[in-house]
Design a protein around this motif. Structure first.
Motif, PDB file in Angstrom:
ATOM      1  N   HIS A 118       0.823  -1.220   0.000  1.00 42.25           N
ATOM      2  CA  HIS A 118       0.000   0.000   0.000  1.00 42.25           C
ATOM      3  C   HIS A 118       0.853   1.264   0.000  1.00 42.25           C
ATOM      4  N   LEU A 119       2.063   1.203   0.598  1.00 42.13           N
ATOM      5  CA  LEU A 119       2.965   2.365   0.567  1.00 42.13           C
ATOM      6  C   LEU A 119       3.898   2.307  -0.643  1.00 42.13           C
ATOM      7  N   ALA A 120       4.433   1.122  -0.931  1.00 38.43           N
ATOM      8  CA  ALA A 120       5.416   0.989  -2.016  1.00 38.43           C
ATOM      9  C   ALA A 120       4.823   1.364  -3.369  1.00 38.43           C
ATOM     10  N   ARG A 121       3.560   1.055  -3.577  1.00 39.07           N
ATOM     11  CA  ARG A 121       2.963   1.323  -4.902  1.00 39.07           C
ATOM     12  C   ARG A 121       2.847   2.817  -5.199  1.00 39.07           C
ATOM     13  N   LYS A 122       2.919   3.651  -4.146  1.00 37.78           N
ATOM     14  CA  LYS A 122       2.829   5.102  -4.337  1.00 37.78           C
ATOM     15  C   LYS A 122       4.174   5.740  -4.664  1.00 37.78           C
ATOM     16  N   GLU A 123       5.252   4.951  -4.529  1.00 42.28           N
ATOM     17  CA  GLU A 123       6.593   5.486  -4.786  1.00 42.28           C
ATOM     18  C   GLU A 123       6.864   5.562  -6.284  1.00 42.28           C
ATOM     19  N   ASN A 127       7.674   2.305 -10.230  1.00 40.06           N
ATOM     20  CA  ASN A 127       7.319   2.110 -11.649  1.00 40.06           C
ATOM     21  C   ASN A 127       8.407   1.343 -12.392  1.00 40.06           C
ATOM     22  N   ASN A 128       9.655   1.576 -12.010  1.00 36.14           N
ATOM     23  CA  ASN A 128      10.783   0.923 -12.691  1.00 36.14           C
ATOM     24  C   ASN A 128      11.217  -0.366 -12.013  1.00 36.14           C
ATOM     25  N   CYS A 129      11.030  -0.445 -10.692  1.00 41.60           N
ATOM     26  CA  CYS A 129      11.562  -1.604  -9.969  1.00 41.60           C
ATOM     27  C   CYS A 129      10.879  -1.738  -8.608  1.00 41.60           C
ATOM     28  N   LEU A 130      10.557  -2.971  -8.241  1.00 45.73           N
ATOM     29  CA  LEU A 130       9.994  -3.265  -6.929  1.00 45.73           C
ATOM     30  C   LEU A 130      10.802  -4.406  -6.316  1.00 45.73           C
ATOM     31  N   ILE A 147      14.973   3.659   1.014  1.00 45.80           N
ATOM     32  CA  ILE A 147      14.660   2.716  -0.074  1.00 45.80           C
ATOM     33  C   ILE A 147      13.227   2.256   0.160  1.00 45.80           C
ATOM     34  N   LYS A 148      12.283   2.857  -0.563  1.00 47.57           N
ATOM     35  CA  LYS A 148      10.865   2.698  -0.222  1.00 47.57           C
ATOM     36  C   LYS A 148      10.075   1.836  -1.203  1.00 47.57           C
ATOM     37  N   ASN A 149      10.732   1.405  -2.275  1.00 45.61           N
ATOM     38  CA  ASN A 149      10.059   0.555  -3.268  1.00 45.61           C
ATOM     39  C   ASN A 149      10.262  -0.918  -2.897  1.00 45.61           C
ATOM     40  N   VAL A 150       9.819  -1.289  -1.684  1.00 44.26           N
ATOM     41  CA  VAL A 150      10.092  -2.623  -1.133  1.00 44.26           C
ATOM     42  C   VAL A 150       8.829  -3.213  -0.528  1.00 44.26           C
ATOM     43  N   VAL A 151       8.610  -4.499  -0.782  1.00 48.75           N
ATOM     44  CA  VAL A 151       7.519  -5.255  -0.153  1.00 48.75           C
ATOM     45  C   VAL A 151       8.101  -6.556   0.396  1.00 48.75           C
ATOM     46  N   LYS A 168       1.362  -5.207 -11.616  1.00 47.01           N
ATOM     47  CA  LYS A 168       0.378  -4.135 -11.832  1.00 47.01           C
ATOM     48  C   LYS A 168       1.030  -2.770 -11.652  1.00 47.01           C
ATOM     49  N   TYR A 169       2.110  -2.745 -10.857  1.00 46.08           N
ATOM     50  CA  TYR A 169       2.711  -1.463 -10.466  1.00 46.08           C
ATOM     51  C   TYR A 169       4.131  -1.266 -10.974  1.00 46.08           C
TER      52      TYR A 169
END
Length: 290
Positions: A118-123, A127-130, A147-151, A168-169
């Motif tokens: 829910h937080l990572a998808r807003k970073e 868009n380029n990397c999760l 580093i916030k694009n992490v799940v 999806k993201y």
């Protein structure tokens, strides 16, 4: 805020108060009846059982989470749908599971949910990397380091539902695993699951940390910039697949090349029709001469 033991634990893990607030971290008191007493006038016993907040044994009910730091688990929209809890100290006389998640409920299926999506998808970087890691604390430590694009997965290997959600993201996922044997095995399972999701336009990579390290310890040891450099060196899925499947095969011999072809071709054919699958088959052809 009333639990000095929970605050001490988070401080030991270098988690700031600001970060604890972002992730809604909390504490479950060492009390068998706290939630039951708190909510008995608002919710029925059946409601609390169905939500996975209490447990029933024989005719007795009691709180599921006790004396644990609590990690709310959210769906992709940010609704709290479950909890994870971590013990504050090991008890050698009465060993407990270090981490405990809510049971499967009508709201929560652990194989379908990714912690912090829910937080990572807003970073914007997502868009380029999760990045996909294995634990709550890994996510929180990386987030605190910028580093916030992490799940994180929830006690399971990466699932097909996880990958469907991720793509999806983002266009690229990086699975970050511990460098021990268990980490390599987990990466192998993730590879198996990832292949049918590798349609043209998406990619997957695998990052293996040194034995005994996890993202939490590594980012504290290296700092954000050097940790990101490690991420940039992650192994592409194509390379990891051939490394995994050729392990123990002598590809300098005709027999070895035939064997490599036999084990690789069925896996490559699990990739959806498209340019990526064609390139993988061409690489297999180059390696085997077939």
């Amino acid at each position: 805020k009333n639990s000095t033991s929970a605050i001490s634990y988070l401080k030991e893990r270098n988690i700031s108060g600001e970060t604890a607030k972002i992730f809604d971290l909390g504490y479950a008191e060492n009390n068998f009846q706290m939630l039951i007493n708190k909510f008995s006038s608002t919710y029925s016993e059946i409601d609390l059982l169905n939500a996975g907040l209490i447990v029933k044994k024989d005719s007795n009910t009691y709180d599921k989470f006790r004396d644990r730091v609590m990690f709310p688990i959210h769906d992709a929209s940010g609704n709290t749908i479950a909890f994870g809890g971590r013990i504050l100290k090991d008890d050698t006389d009465k060993p407990q599971a270090k981490y405990m998640n809510s049971p499967e409920t009508i709201l929560f299926s652990k194989k379908k949910v990714l912690y912090n999506l829910h937080l990572a998808r807003k970073e914007k970087k997502t868009n380029n990397c999760l990045q996909i890691v294995e634990g709550y604390m890994d996510v929180i430590a990386l987030h605190q380091a910028g580093i916030k694009n992490v799940v994180a997965t929830l006690g399971t290997a990466v699932t097909q539902e996880n990958l469907t959600q991720c793509f999806k993201y983002t266009n690229e996922i990086i699975c970050c695993f511990d460098g021990d044997k268990a980490g390599v095995r987990a990466a192998g399972r993730s590879l198996e699951i990832a292949l049918p999701e590798m349609r043209d336009g998406v990619s997957a990579k695998f990052l293996f940390l040194p034995d005994g390290e996890d993202p939490d310890s590594m980012v504290r040891k290296l700092g954000t910039e050097d940790f990101n450099k490690q991420v940039d060196k992650a192994t592409p899925l194509s390379e990891f697949l051939f490394d995994q499947l050729s392990d123990g095969i002598d590809t300098s011999t005709a027999d070895g090349k035939a064997r490599l072809s036999k084990v690789c071709a069925p896996q490559i054919n699990r990739i959806p029709q498209g340019v990526f699958r064609q390139l993988m088959l061409e690489e297999l052809s180059r390696r085997t001469g077939i």
